[in-house]
Design a protein around this motif. Structure first.
Motif, PDB file in Angstrom:
ATOM      1  N   GLU A   1      36.092 -17.516 -55.523  1.00 33.37           N
ATOM      2  CA  GLU A   1      35.124 -18.534 -55.132  1.00 33.37           C
ATOM      3  C   GLU A   1      34.320 -18.045 -53.940  1.00 33.37           C
ATOM      4  OE1 GLU A   1      36.925 -22.359 -54.515  1.00 33.37           O
ATOM      5  OE2 GLU A   1      38.182 -22.109 -56.293  1.00 33.37           O
ATOM      6  N   LYS A   2      33.033 -18.381 -53.962  1.00 41.99           N
ATOM      7  CA  LYS A   2      32.136 -18.009 -52.876  1.00 41.99           C
ATOM      8  C   LYS A   2      31.052 -19.072 -52.796  1.00 41.99           C
ATOM      9  CE  LYS A   2      29.268 -14.569 -53.468  1.00 41.99           C
ATOM     10  NZ  LYS A   2      28.721 -13.237 -53.683  1.00 41.99           N
ATOM     11  N   ASP A   3      30.875 -19.644 -51.651  1.00 36.04           N
ATOM     12  CA  ASP A   3      29.863 -20.683 -51.451  1.00 36.04           C
ATOM     13  C   ASP A   3      29.989 -21.824 -52.463  1.00 36.04           C
ATOM     14  OD1 ASP A   3      28.783 -19.111 -49.364  1.00 36.04           O
ATOM     15  OD2 ASP A   3      27.511 -18.028 -50.778  1.00 36.04           O
ATOM     16  N   GLY A   4      31.216 -22.185 -52.798  1.00 34.95           N
ATOM     17  CA  GLY A   4      31.458 -23.295 -53.705  1.00 34.95           C
ATOM     18  C   GLY A   4      31.271 -22.991 -55.178  1.00 34.95           C
ATOM     19  N   GLU A   5      30.936 -21.753 -55.525  1.00 32.54           N
ATOM     20  CA  GLU A   5      30.750 -21.339 -56.921  1.00 32.54           C
ATOM     21  C   GLU A   5      31.901 -20.430 -57.350  1.00 32.54           C
ATOM     22  OE1 GLU A   5      28.227 -22.043 -59.085  1.00 32.54           O
ATOM     23  OE2 GLU A   5      27.077 -23.248 -57.684  1.00 32.54           O
TER      24      GLU A   5
ATOM     25  N   GLY B   1      34.978 -13.569 -52.374  1.00 34.64           N
ATOM     26  CA  GLY B   1      35.276 -14.806 -51.660  1.00 34.64           C
ATOM     27  C   GLY B   1      36.767 -15.055 -51.583  1.00 34.64           C
TER      28      GLY B   1
END
Length: 122
Positions: free
Chosen positions: A20-24, A3
């Motif tokens: 970070e990826k998809d908010g995680e 991300g």
């Protein structure tokens, strides 16, 4: 694919890439210095980041560990990730999607558990 906001970090005996990826927050382990401290169990989280990948050469030359447990959530094991290690058994999670070439070459690996796909040149 990683991300955004990639950052190289270290925590205890790990070096890792945080992203970070998809908010995680996720991470890829890039180097482990002393596996004996973890008794053969790879953490599923490092400093608040979910372990998603084990990078190329991350566990290269690790000694003293015979059985390794890789946690659910890890999807990728990189090129020569466990090269020349003393690992005899490895328990892989069902989440594994990619194991790159020579991931376990020159190791003492005899058994792989929880893995249903046959692949060449591990």
């Amino acid at each position: 694919m990683r991300g955004k906001n990639i950052k190289l970090c270290s925590y205890e005996n790990y070096e890792y890439l945080r992203y970070e990826k998809d908010g995680e927050k996720y991470c890829e382990i890039t180097k482990v210095y002393n596996m004996n401290l973890f008794k053969g169990i790879v953490s599923n989280e490092i400093n608040g980041c979910i372990v998603e990948k084990i990078g190329a050469n991350a566990f290269e030359g690790i000694r003293g560990i015979k059985k390794l447990i890789i946690p659910e959530g890890v999807t990728f094991i990189g090129y020569k990730a466990f090269y020349d290690s003393t690992i005899v058994e490895v328990e892989l999670p069902k989440s594994i999607k990619i194991i790159q070439e020579n991931a376990f070459s020159k190791s003492k690996l005899v058994f792989i558990f929880n893995f249903l796909i046959f692949f060449m040149n591990i």
